[in-house]
Design an enzyme around this catalytic site. Structure first.
Site, PDB file in Angstrom:
ATOM      1  N   LYS A 105       0.862  -1.192   0.000  1.00  0.00           N
ATOM      2  CA  LYS A 105       0.000   0.000   0.000  1.00  0.00           C
ATOM      3  C   LYS A 105       0.889   1.229   0.000  1.00  0.00           C
ATOM      4  O   LYS A 105       2.041   1.175   0.425  1.00  0.00           O
ATOM      5  CB  LYS A 105      -0.878   0.020   1.257  1.00  0.00           C
ATOM      6  CG  LYS A 105      -2.125   0.864   1.105  1.00  0.00           C
ATOM      7  CD  LYS A 105      -3.251   0.049   0.522  1.00  0.00           C
ATOM      8  CE  LYS A 105      -4.521   0.846   0.376  1.00  0.00           C
ATOM      9  NZ  LYS A 105      -5.675  -0.009   0.072  1.00  0.00           N
ATOM     10  N   ASP A 145      -7.049   4.037  -4.495  1.00  0.00           N
ATOM     11  CA  ASP A 145      -7.672   3.944  -3.170  1.00  0.00           C
ATOM     12  C   ASP A 145      -8.328   5.303  -2.918  1.00  0.00           C
ATOM     13  O   ASP A 145      -8.671   6.004  -3.878  1.00  0.00           O
ATOM     14  CB  ASP A 145      -6.615   3.590  -2.109  1.00  0.00           C
ATOM     15  CG  ASP A 145      -7.230   3.251  -0.763  1.00  0.00           C
ATOM     16  OD1 ASP A 145      -7.850   2.180  -0.640  1.00  0.00           O
ATOM     17  OD2 ASP A 145      -7.114   4.057   0.183  1.00  0.00           O
TER      18      ASP A 145
HETATM   19  P1  NAD Z   1     -13.087   7.842  -2.183  1.00  0.00           P
HETATM   20  O1  NAD Z   1     -12.040   8.864  -2.016  1.00  0.00           O
HETATM   21  O2  NAD Z   1     -13.656   7.592  -3.529  1.00  0.00           O
HETATM   22  O3  NAD Z   1     -14.327   8.186  -1.200  1.00  0.00           O
HETATM   23  C1  NAD Z   1     -14.204   8.336   0.180  1.00  0.00           C
HETATM   24  C2  NAD Z   1     -15.541   8.833   0.737  1.00  0.00           C
HETATM   25  O4  NAD Z   1     -15.494   8.845   2.159  1.00  0.00           O
HETATM   26  C3  NAD Z   1     -15.887  10.257   0.332  1.00  0.00           C
HETATM   27  O5  NAD Z   1     -17.296  10.359   0.167  1.00  0.00           O
HETATM   28  C4  NAD Z   1     -15.432  11.094   1.539  1.00  0.00           C
HETATM   29  O6  NAD Z   1     -16.144  12.328   1.663  1.00  0.00           O
HETATM   30  C5  NAD Z   1     -15.795  10.152   2.662  1.00  0.00           C
HETATM   31  N1  NAD Z   1     -15.005  10.329   3.880  1.00  0.00           N
HETATM   32  C6  NAD Z   1     -13.661  10.458   3.999  1.00  0.00           C
HETATM   33  N2  NAD Z   1     -13.320  10.555   5.297  1.00  0.00           N
HETATM   34  C7  NAD Z   1     -14.478  10.460   5.992  1.00  0.00           C
HETATM   35  C8  NAD Z   1     -14.794  10.489   7.369  1.00  0.00           C
HETATM   36  N3  NAD Z   1     -13.836  10.657   8.280  1.00  0.00           N
HETATM   37  N4  NAD Z   1     -16.089  10.345   7.717  1.00  0.00           N
HETATM   38  C9  NAD Z   1     -17.049  10.183   6.802  1.00  0.00           C
HETATM   39  N5  NAD Z   1     -16.815  10.154   5.486  1.00  0.00           N
HETATM   40  C10 NAD Z   1     -15.554  10.306   5.094  1.00  0.00           C
HETATM   41  O7  NAD Z   1     -12.491   6.503  -1.556  1.00  0.00           O
HETATM   42  P2  NAD Z   1     -12.925   5.009  -1.846  1.00  0.00           P
HETATM   43  O8  NAD Z   1     -12.058   4.489  -2.919  1.00  0.00           O
HETATM   44  O9  NAD Z   1     -14.400   4.928  -1.968  1.00  0.00           O
HETATM   45  O10 NAD Z   1     -12.438   4.299  -0.512  1.00  0.00           O
HETATM   46  C11 NAD Z   1     -13.263   4.246   0.661  1.00  0.00           C
HETATM   47  C12 NAD Z   1     -12.774   3.134   1.557  1.00  0.00           C
HETATM   48  O11 NAD Z   1     -12.841   1.885   0.837  1.00  0.00           O
HETATM   49  C13 NAD Z   1     -11.324   3.248   2.033  1.00  0.00           C
HETATM   50  O12 NAD Z   1     -11.219   2.685   3.311  1.00  0.00           O
HETATM   51  C14 NAD Z   1     -10.562   2.386   1.035  1.00  0.00           C
HETATM   52  O13 NAD Z   1      -9.329   1.927   1.547  1.00  0.00           O
HETATM   53  C15 NAD Z   1     -11.554   1.256   0.852  1.00  0.00           C
HETATM   54  N6  NAD Z   1     -11.387   0.475  -0.369  1.00  0.00           N
HETATM   55  C16 NAD Z   1     -11.352   1.068  -1.595  1.00  0.00           C
HETATM   56  C17 NAD Z   1     -11.242   0.277  -2.735  1.00  0.00           C
HETATM   57  C18 NAD Z   1     -11.290   0.854  -4.120  1.00  0.00           C
HETATM   58  O14 NAD Z   1     -11.285   0.066  -5.071  1.00  0.00           O
HETATM   59  N7  NAD Z   1     -11.367   2.156  -4.301  1.00  0.00           N
HETATM   60  C19 NAD Z   1     -11.117  -1.116  -2.608  1.00  0.00           C
HETATM   61  C20 NAD Z   1     -11.172  -1.680  -1.339  1.00  0.00           C
HETATM   62  C21 NAD Z   1     -11.303  -0.874  -0.234  1.00  0.00           C
END
Ligand code: NAD
Length: 421
Positions: A105, A145
């Site tokens: 990561k 991510d």
């Molecule tokens: P993203 O940047 O597209 O979206 C993140 C969202 O969370 C946004 O709506 C933001 O406003 C909100 N947010 C951020 N901090 C916050 C907080 N403290 N409280 C409430 N809302 C908050 O990110 P993403 O890709 O959707 O990733 C979200 C989660 O999923 C992360 O933990 C990431 O590691 C995990 N994840 C992502 C993927 C992927 O393919 N993108 C895969 C597996 C896991």
């Protein structure tokens, strides 16, 4: 309040699972430490001509099962402990879904919303330049991510090719379709989560209609919410960093309309969309904070934003029957214990959100073999792989009488152990 250290949480989860299978203490030691931590100071030029130094990280936790694999996060909260935890969880997750990848990561400690598009590109290219000789299709394969996307992955891939002369698209996944990305990658994490949830509900004999609250409405949260909405779940609460909305009547929001409205207006507070209308009159009544969202009386709570949001301070107030972890590391080990005692079932991140890396693997495979799969092949292969992982974990959960997180870790540890020298 003291900030929870997510790497400590990850190690506690590891120790719990290791104790259930008498894992060799030397092997436990190996799995507890990242193999390599790359810390960078990246200078980049702002639009006003001034230089800024940004901290960057890539943690290569372990490559027993294959090249390190895991996303790149751009956020002010990125630090060594966060990236170490996320790299560790990638090792477990890749083993859970049986992918030929290890765990990695990375990220930049910056809020990308403070940058212009040109600044974002320059910074990304500098980051790629500095990492180029530590990554590669058979060494370490980054992906998107939080706050990163196909455009950023394209810049990354392009800069890597310039620096190393290696034109293989397989160095990064989550690229745009025109640049060797896979069909279905953007929706994959949400869709994979949906497949797991449907299997889980069958085992639990839980029937729709079910009410759902989703924290975080980015790539993962919004695609997951859309998928659930299409399939008859009632999405009664959604939020992003600035807060959210809740419909206490139990009627679900019109998720596509909420998404469209939020994209136009910027805030959920203006997007209280039920049926075919977004009713502003109701907005004050329905506004909630992120903390309130977690404690709503819903059937399924979906943290889809960031880590350590369910802690010993609020776990007792969780009213959902199921916590379905789409974010990485949203529940601390202390909270896990409290939820277990309350009979709230936690479906762990290393399974629930593994759809993203699974389709990243398909993208890598397509790039390595010069193929392009159609969407149907991608989605049916995803369904097959993630359902198998769920059923394997469920068997361990039942036969060893352990919670689902521990069962997932046991499955992963056994696969890792087989590759141990
Ligand atoms: P993203 O940047 O597209 O979206 C993140 C969202 O969370 C946004 O709506 C933001 O406003 C909100 N947010 C951020 N901090 C916050 C907080 N403290 N409280 C409430 N809302 C908050 O990110 P993403 O890709 O959707 O990733 C979200 C989660 O999923 C992360 O933990 C990431 O590691 C995990 N994840 C992502 C993927 C992927 O393919 N993108 C895969 C597996 C896991």
């Amino acid at each position: 309040m003291i900030k929870n250290n997510p790497f400590d949480s990850a190690l506690s989860q590891l120790k719990i699972a290791a104790s259930k299978i008498d894992l060799d203490p030397n092997f436990l030691k190996i799995l507890s430490e990242p193999e390599r931590i790359i810390e960078l100071k990246i200078p980049f030029k702002k639009d006003d001509g001034k230089f800024e130094l940004v901290s960057g990280y890539r943690v290569q936790h372990n490559n027993l099962l294959g090249p390190y694999k895991g996303g790149l996060r751009y956020s002010k909260g990125v630090d060594d402990n966060e990236v170490k935890a996320l790299a560790f969880w990638m090792m477990i997750k890749n083993a859970v879904v049986d992918l030929p990848f290890g765990g990695g990561k990375g990220g930049l400690q910056i809020d990308p919303k403070t940058l212009s598009q040109n600044e974002l590109e320059r910074l990304t290219r500098e980051f790629a330049k500095k990492l180029s000789f530590n990554i590669g299709p058979k060494i370490d394969v980054p992906a998107p991510d939080m706050n990163t996307n196909p455009q950023i992955m394209d810049w990354f891939e392009n800069e890597y090719a310039k620096v190393t002369g290696d034109k293989s698209k397989a160095v990064v996944t989550g690229k745009s379709l025109q640049n060797g990305g896979s069909e279905g990658r953007t929706e994959a994490t949400g869709l994979g989560g949906f497949f797991v949830l449907e299997e889980f509900l069958k085992k639990m004999n839980m029937q729709k209609p079910l009410t759902v609250a989703v924290q975080g409405f980015g790539n993962v949260g919004s695609n997951f919410a859309l998928q659930l909405w299409k399939n008859g779940y009632k999405i009664v609460a959604v939020s992003d960093l600035a807060g959210g909305i809740y419909n206490s009547s139990g009627e679900g929001f019109n998720v596509p309309l909420v998404k469209e409205c939020k994209e136009q207006k910027g805030l959920f507070a203006n997007c209280y969309c039920i049926g075919t209308v977004c009713d502003l009159a109701d907005k004050k009544k329905g506004n909630i904070t992120n903390e309130q969202l977690l404690e709503l009386p819903v059937d399924i709570l979906i943290p889809a934003a960031t880590e350590s949001v369910i802690t010993k301070d609020n776990a007792d107030k969780i009213q959902a029957k199921v916590v379905f972890e789409m974010a990485n590391g949203p529940t601390t080990p202390e909270a896990d214990e409290i939820l277990n005692k309350k009979a709230v079932i936690v479906v762990p991140d290393v399974l629930a959100n593994s759809g993203g890396v699974t389709v990243s693997y398909f993208e890598w495979l397509q790039n390595m073999n010069n193929q392009h799969w159609d969407l149907e092949k991608v989605n049916s292969s995803l369904k097959e792989k993630i359902t198998k992982a769920f059923l394997d974990i469920w068997d361990i959960h039942v036969s060893q009488k352990v919670d689902l997180r521990t069962a997932a870790f046991i499955l992963a540890l056994k696969r890792l152990q087989q590759k141990n020298f």
